[in-house]
Design an enzyme around this catalytic site. Structure first.
Site, PDB file in Angstrom:
ATOM      1  N   ALA A 184       2.802   4.152   4.645  1.00 36.79           N
ATOM      2  CA  ALA A 184       2.465   5.535   4.301  1.00 36.79           C
ATOM      3  C   ALA A 184       2.365   5.781   2.806  1.00 36.79           C
ATOM      4  O   ALA A 184       1.906   6.837   2.384  1.00 36.79           O
ATOM      5  CB  ALA A 184       3.512   6.481   4.895  1.00 36.79           C
ATOM      6  N   ARG A 187      -0.008   2.899  -8.458  1.00 37.33           N
ATOM      7  CA  ARG A 187      -0.174   1.901  -9.515  1.00 37.33           C
ATOM      8  C   ARG A 187      -1.403   1.020  -9.312  1.00 37.33           C
ATOM      9  O   ARG A 187      -1.818   0.313 -10.232  1.00 37.33           O
ATOM     10  CB  ARG A 187       1.090   1.038  -9.628  1.00 37.33           C
ATOM     11  N   GLY A 210      10.884   8.758   1.822  1.00 34.60           N
ATOM     12  CA  GLY A 210      11.693   7.549   1.851  1.00 34.60           C
ATOM     13  C   GLY A 210      11.564   6.791   3.156  1.00 34.60           C
ATOM     14  O   GLY A 210      11.047   7.291   4.167  1.00 34.60           O
ATOM     15  N   TYR A 251       6.961  -4.086   6.250  1.00 36.42           N
ATOM     16  CA  TYR A 251       6.193  -3.291   5.291  1.00 36.42           C
ATOM     17  C   TYR A 251       4.750  -3.781   5.249  1.00 36.42           C
ATOM     18  O   TYR A 251       4.477  -4.984   5.347  1.00 36.42           O
ATOM     19  CB  TYR A 251       6.834  -3.367   3.904  1.00 36.42           C
ATOM     20  N   ASN A 307       2.239  -4.089  -5.796  1.00 37.68           N
ATOM     21  CA  ASN A 307       2.215  -2.687  -6.209  1.00 37.68           C
ATOM     22  C   ASN A 307       1.073  -2.361  -7.156  1.00 37.68           C
ATOM     23  O   ASN A 307       0.752  -1.186  -7.356  1.00 37.68           O
ATOM     24  CB  ASN A 307       3.548  -2.308  -6.867  1.00 37.68           C
ATOM     25  N   TYR A 364     -39.952 -18.338   1.070  1.00 37.52           N
ATOM     26  CA  TYR A 364     -39.220 -17.258   1.725  1.00 37.52           C
ATOM     27  C   TYR A 364     -39.580 -17.279   3.195  1.00 37.52           C
ATOM     28  O   TYR A 364     -40.765 -17.190   3.563  1.00 37.52           O
ATOM     29  CB  TYR A 364     -39.557 -15.887   1.136  1.00 37.52           C
TER      30      TYR A 364
END
Length: 488
Positions: free
Chosen positions: A12, A17, A82, A107, A234, A372
């Protein structure tokens, strides 16, 4: 294990950063998003329930998770208060969580995490009959991590975060990875007891360790030897460092499996690529996406293949290819560009400075150079002359060209689609093919050559070109050089 295991993945956070419009957990290394790596590791546990907590930019994160794991429950954390709060949100989203079994919390930004590590951790937690277990590690520089605090008997007493640690606690080198395993009943009881009396005013999930210790329950720590598996990214610097380490591990694994990598430092292999024994990768090779390479194939140097299939014994040199199939013993490059839908069959060739798209080139057929080939079907054994253009677009729609088996086309041809060149047919150099060519026929479109004598002297007087022509004519007149003939 699966009948008793619930996994919560926390994803979440905002990841400010990263300085990116892309959510942190969606940044990619090794061909997968960071959360993609984590969900792959989680899948190896075969858990009964998986819930992912989303919040920041959930309109982007949630669909990605659903694509990777359709059965995952999505829990929305409106405010990021938190990890303890995030787990409460996850439990509420799950609803009726059995009090028996294990709840594992991971995580979404730990891309090096491996399924084997999670399995060992879950097994160790159950063997210890712990209320809560910590996946810990010992690192030289523990700055930024929560420290594992032990009592006088060496038992885990709690986890203290960096900002709340005393100078003595900051010297501790055993760190909390953030990955925790809980007895389900204990987690359901303690989730509401976690407070936010700390420097950041957040609800730390790690406070459950202190609660278990105060309740006289067992707290275990399972140290992982490879602490990098629990490392998070981070910012983009950390992401690049983890990407380099992940690639080193992938390349090493393939070398141990029998792949020859001439220069590991310049070779990049995505996590979903599959290689066979005795493949050789030359410097500057990138195998991206779900690329598959067959036995005895040689790739490189300076080659990028994305979601491609390369057959046994094929050679691909200085080539960029995407969503292409290269058959056994085929040869591609150097300096070829294979776009999606290209299929080169066994022993075929796509040569130097050739671009292909949505084209099937038959067994043993060759497009050697400077061409091509778009929206085309080329039969087995056919040779396409240098400088050939498959003109597939009329300004409104794309059309297809079919060239039959064992045809021989001249240099500098243009095939104006839709058109068919029959089996065994030929075309003259410089031909523009606008109509079908019957099997075995020769198609030519140019008229007879005309030579306008004296053109350089008349049109370019005084130039080096005119002077050279005049000197050659003088030599011919004196019988010192060949005389050019001009057809009538």
């Amino acid at each position: 294990m699966s009948d008793q295991l619930t996994v919560i993945v926390l994803a979440a956070g905002g990841g400010t950063r990263m300085k990116s419009k892309t959510p942190k957990v969606l940044h990619r290394i090794g061909g997968r998003s960071m959360i993609g790596h984590v969900l792959t590791a989680v899948a190896s546990l075969d858990p009964q329930r998986v819930v992912t907590v989303v919040g920041h930019q959930r309109e982007l994160v949630a669909p990605h998770i659903t694509q990777l794991r359709p059965d995952a429950v999505l829990a929305v954390q409106e405010e990021q208060l938190g990890t303890g709060h995030a787990v409460r949100v996850a439990l509420e989203a799950l609803g009726d969580v059995p009090r028996e079994g294990t709840v594992l919390v991971a995580y979404g930004d730990t891309p090096l995490l491996e399924g084997s590590t999670l399995r060992e951790f879950a097994q160790a937690h159950r063997a210890a009959q712990a209320a809560v277990s910590i996946l810990s590690g010992v690192v030289e520089d523990p700055f930024g991590y929560g420290r594992i605090v032990r009592d006088a008997e060496g038992l885990v007493a709690g986890i203290v975060e960096e900002k709340d640690a005393t100078p003595e606690q900051r010297e501790i080198t055993e760190i909390n990875s953030g990955i925790l395993a809980f007895d389900a009943g204990f987690l359901l009881d303690c989730a509401g007891r976690i407070g936010n009396d700390n420097a950041k005013g957040e609800y730390y999930l790690t406070d459950a360790v202190g609660l278990a210790h105060a309740d006289g329950l067992t707290v275990a720590a399972h140290a992982v030897a490879d602490a990098l598996q629990t490392e998070g990214a981070n910012d983009r610097v950390q992401l690049a460092e983890l990407g380099r380490e992940l690639n080193r591990r992938i390349v090493t694994r393939w070398m141990e499996a029998g792949v020859s990598v001439v220069d590991p430092a310049t070779t990049w292999i995505d996590a979903d690529a599959v290689l066979s024994r005795d493949v050789t990768l030359l410097p500057g090779t990138q195998l991206l996406g779900a690329t598959v390479v067959g036995e005895d194939a040689t790739i490189g140097p300076d080659t990028t293949l994305t979601d491609c299939e390369v057959g046994v014994g094929a050679t691909v040199v200085r080539t960029h290819a995407q969503l292409a199939v290269i058959g056994a013993e085929a040869h591609v490059g150097p300096f070829a560009y294979l776009r999606p839908g290209t299929v080169l069959e066994e022993a075929g060739k796509i040569g130097t400075f050739v671009e292909t798209k949505n084209a099937r080139i038959g067994e043993g057929a060759k497009v050697p150079h400077l061409s091509y080939v778009g929206d085309a079907e080329i039969g087995e054994g056919t040779n396409i002359g240098a400088g050939t253009i498959f003109a597939n677009y009329d300004g409104i729609a794309k059309h297809r060209t079919t060239v039959g088996r064992h045809a021989r086309t001249g240099s500098n041809n243009t095939f104006v689609a839709p058109v068919t060149i029959g089996d065994g047919a030929s075309t003259g150099g410089g031909t523009v093919v606008r109509r079908d060519v019957p099997p075995g026929a020769l198609a030519v479109s140019g008229g007879p050559q005309r030579n306008l004598t004296g053109w350089a002297q008349a049109r370019r007087p005084g130039t080096a070109q005119a002077q050279a022509a005049e000197a050659a004519e003088a030599a011919e007149a004196a019988g010192e050089g060949p005389r050019a003939t001009s057809p009538e």
